[in-house]
Write an enzyme that holds these catalytic residues in place. Structure first.
Site, PDB file in Angstrom:
ATOM      1  N   TYR A   1      71.582 -71.824 113.132  1.00 59.91           N
ATOM      2  CA  TYR A   1      72.089 -70.504 112.440  1.00 59.91           C
ATOM      3  C   TYR A   1      73.321 -70.216 112.488  1.00 59.91           C
ATOM      4  O   TYR A   1      73.820 -69.820 111.219  1.00 59.91           O
ATOM      5  CB  TYR A   1      71.297 -69.517 113.579  1.00 59.91           C
ATOM      6  CG  TYR A   1      69.747 -69.271 113.512  1.00 59.91           C
ATOM      7  CD1 TYR A   1      68.875 -70.464 112.827  1.00 59.91           C
ATOM      8  CD2 TYR A   1      69.003 -68.418 114.067  1.00 59.91           C
ATOM      9  CE1 TYR A   1      67.765 -70.268 112.780  1.00 59.91           C
ATOM     10  CE2 TYR A   1      67.734 -68.416 114.087  1.00 59.91           C
ATOM     11  CZ  TYR A   1      67.091 -69.367 113.400  1.00 59.91           C
ATOM     12  OH  TYR A   1      65.565 -69.151 113.351  1.00 59.91           O
TER      13      TYR A   1
ATOM     14  N   GLU B   1      78.751 -62.384 100.771  1.00 59.49           N
ATOM     15  CA  GLU B   1      80.032 -61.936 100.487  1.00 59.49           C
ATOM     16  C   GLU B   1      81.138 -63.078 100.469  1.00 59.49           C
ATOM     17  O   GLU B   1      81.820 -63.265  99.528  1.00 59.49           O
ATOM     18  CB  GLU B   1      80.747 -60.849 101.156  1.00 59.49           C
ATOM     19  CG  GLU B   1      79.786 -59.356 101.287  1.00 59.49           C
ATOM     20  CD  GLU B   1      78.690 -59.441 102.482  1.00 59.49           C
ATOM     21  OE1 GLU B   1      77.987 -60.540 102.551  1.00 59.49           O
ATOM     22  OE2 GLU B   1      78.483 -58.372 103.005  1.00 59.49           O
TER      23      GLU B   1
ATOM     24  N   CYS C   1      79.244 -57.061 106.906  1.00 62.93           N
ATOM     25  CA  CYS C   1      79.396 -57.473 108.204  1.00 62.93           C
ATOM     26  C   CYS C   1      80.876 -57.533 108.697  1.00 62.93           C
ATOM     27  O   CYS C   1      81.815 -57.489 107.686  1.00 62.93           O
ATOM     28  CB  CYS C   1      78.702 -58.856 108.707  1.00 62.93           C
ATOM     29  SG  CYS C   1      79.396 -60.262 108.208  1.00 62.93           S
TER      30      CYS C   1
END
Ligand SMILES: [Zn+2]
Length: 148
Positions: free
Chosen positions: A60, A67, A100
């Site tokens: 992960y 972005e 984020c």
């Protein structure tokens, strides 16, 4: 505050092009784990749009956000400092998603604090625009390294 008014420096047509490309960029997503597609479009002064999407990984932590995918594409195509706007969209239909923290910092490396960041919901019917300064107050950037 929601807005569908083009940010400074963009015509209504540019704004529509940017939003449409950010929505379409989700089609490039590789997100078999979260099943949450995110698309990003960075528009340059020449009105070129660099698209990115989230690319996940079985490990992960090796995944990358939309972005930063778009940033890497723009920078490696010779567009490191001529961005006029950035837009993102996600598969959240009720709310607009925002970049984020890591991506906000990554944007900071290459953009003015005045860069408009357009945050869209899944079908583009909702739109929030904020500057990078508003999303990343009291930020640390390249010029801070020269203050030693
Ligand atoms: Zn991110």
């Amino acid at each position: 505050m929601q807005t569908n008014i083009a940010p400074p420096g963009l015509t209504d047509s540019d704004f529509q092009t940017l939003k449409t490309s950010a929505l379409r960029a989700r089609e490039l997503s590789y997100s078999p784990y979260s099943k949450f597609r995110v698309g990003c479009s960075i528009m340059t002064e020449s009105k070129t749009c660099f698209l990115g999407a989230n690319v996940e990984n079985a490990s992960y932590g090796a995944g990358i956000c939309a972005e930063r995918t778009a940033i890497v594409k723009a920078v490696t195509s010779g567009h490191a400092n001529d961005w006029i706007c950035l837009a993102i969209s996600g598969d959240a239909f009720d709310t607009c998603i925002s970049p984020c923290g890591i991506c906000r910092q990554a944007i900071r490396e290459f953009a003015s604090l005045k860069l408009p960041i357009v945050m869209l919901n899944g079908d583009g019917s909702k739109c929030i625009v904020r500057t990078l300064q508003e999303l990343l107050p009291m930020s640390f950037g390249p010029e801070d390294l020269e203050k030693q």
